[in-house]
Design a protein around this motif. Structure first.
Motif, PDB file in Angstrom:
ATOM      1  N   GLU A  23      55.186  66.619  50.903  1.00  0.00           N
ATOM      2  CA  GLU A  23      56.443  66.397  50.192  1.00  0.00           C
ATOM      3  C   GLU A  23      57.628  66.732  51.095  1.00  0.00           C
ATOM      4  OE1 GLU A  23      55.116  67.344  45.597  1.00  0.00           O
ATOM      5  OE2 GLU A  23      55.689  69.010  46.889  1.00  0.00           O
ATOM      6  N   LEU A  24      57.535  67.826  51.807  1.00  0.00           N
ATOM      7  CA  LEU A  24      58.601  68.242  52.717  1.00  0.00           C
ATOM      8  C   LEU A  24      58.814  67.200  53.812  1.00  0.00           C
ATOM      9  CD1 LEU A  24      60.559  70.552  53.601  1.00  0.00           C
ATOM     10  CD2 LEU A  24      58.674  71.421  54.970  1.00  0.00           C
ATOM     11  N   ALA A  25      57.721  66.693  54.375  1.00  0.00           N
ATOM     12  CA  ALA A  25      57.800  65.721  55.461  1.00  0.00           C
ATOM     13  C   ALA A  25      57.985  64.298  54.947  1.00  0.00           C
ATOM     14  CB  ALA A  25      56.533  65.797  56.317  1.00  0.00           C
ATOM     15  N   GLU A  26      57.929  64.142  53.626  1.00  0.00           N
ATOM     16  CA  GLU A  26      58.048  62.831  52.994  1.00  0.00           C
ATOM     17  C   GLU A  26      57.085  61.823  53.616  1.00  0.00           C
ATOM     18  OE1 GLU A  26      62.227  61.817  53.095  1.00  0.00           O
ATOM     19  OE2 GLU A  26      62.702  63.349  51.600  1.00  0.00           O
ATOM     20  N   THR A  27      55.813  62.225  53.695  1.00  0.00           N
ATOM     21  CA  THR A  27      54.804  61.343  54.261  1.00  0.00           C
ATOM     22  C   THR A  27      54.476  60.201  53.310  1.00  0.00           C
ATOM     23  OG1 THR A  27      52.992  62.687  53.385  1.00  0.00           O
ATOM     24  CG2 THR A  27      53.715  63.166  55.625  1.00  0.00           C
ATOM     25  N   GLY A  28      54.202  59.052  53.894  1.00  0.00           N
ATOM     26  CA  GLY A  28      53.740  57.900  53.131  1.00  0.00           C
ATOM     27  C   GLY A  28      52.225  57.927  53.038  1.00  0.00           C
ATOM     28  N   ASP A  29      51.660  56.939  52.356  1.00  0.00           N
ATOM     29  CA  ASP A  29      50.206  56.864  52.182  1.00  0.00           C
ATOM     30  C   ASP A  29      49.464  56.758  53.507  1.00  0.00           C
ATOM     31  OD1 ASP A  29      50.482  57.043  49.449  1.00  0.00           O
ATOM     32  OD2 ASP A  29      50.389  54.858  49.141  1.00  0.00           O
ATOM     33  N   ASP A  30      50.100  56.190  54.509  1.00  0.00           N
ATOM     34  CA  ASP A  30      49.461  55.987  55.812  1.00  0.00           C
ATOM     35  C   ASP A  30      49.923  57.004  56.851  1.00  0.00           C
ATOM     36  OD1 ASP A  30      52.066  55.052  55.922  1.00  0.00           O
ATOM     37  OD2 ASP A  30      51.582  53.336  57.199  1.00  0.00           O
ATOM     38  N   GLU A  31      50.417  58.152  56.387  1.00  0.00           N
ATOM     39  CA  GLU A  31      50.913  59.191  57.291  1.00  0.00           C
ATOM     40  C   GLU A  31      50.302  60.541  56.942  1.00  0.00           C
ATOM     41  OE1 GLU A  31      55.419  57.796  58.306  1.00  0.00           O
ATOM     42  OE2 GLU A  31      55.105  58.730  56.345  1.00  0.00           O
TER      43      GLU A  31
END
Length: 126
Positions: free
Chosen positions: A61-69
């Motif tokens: 959540e902090l890094a705002e990762t996407g599904d492919d990250e």
């Protein structure tokens, strides 16, 4: 002794993780060569921890990762802020730090990286 830490959290595309690991390995050797006390890079593993009902913000959540990250957490340890500034200056002057390296070659988006310098307020060692 008051330690100083540079800390990073960033999203890395899963397909670029091997390239990122290679870049991080080179960076770690460079920072240690120029005097950093410790260099650490870790990839997210237990990103949905059971906190016994306590609500926390996760690293994805902090890094705002996407599904492919995936989230990467990294830190570099120094003796002090002065020491950090000296080491980082030497690193930036090193020929291995190619200033012409384009962002297209980076295995992550540097604009999405969170960074900060932290002075220690509690520090225990074995």
């Amino acid at each position: 002794m008051e330690r100083y830490v540079d800390g990073f959290v960033l999203p890395v595309p899963s397909d670029n993780l091997d390239a990122y690991r290679e870049m991080a390995d080179e960076a770690g050797k460079l920072w240690i060569e120029h005097g950093a006390l410790e260099y650490f890079e870790g990839v997210g593993d237990d990103m949905e921890p059971d906190m016994d009902g306590m609500s926390v913000r996760t690293f994805p959540e902090l890094a705002e990762t996407g599904d492919d990250e995936t989230a990467v957490f990294a830190f570099v340890m120094f003796e002090s802020r002065e020491h950090r500034d000296e080491v980082n200056a030497r690193v930036m002057e090193d020929p291995a730090m190619d200033p012409d390296r384009s962002e297209e070659e980076m295995p992550f988006d540097p604009e999405r990286m969170a960074y900060g310098g932290f002075r220690s307020i509690v520090n225990y060692k074995d």
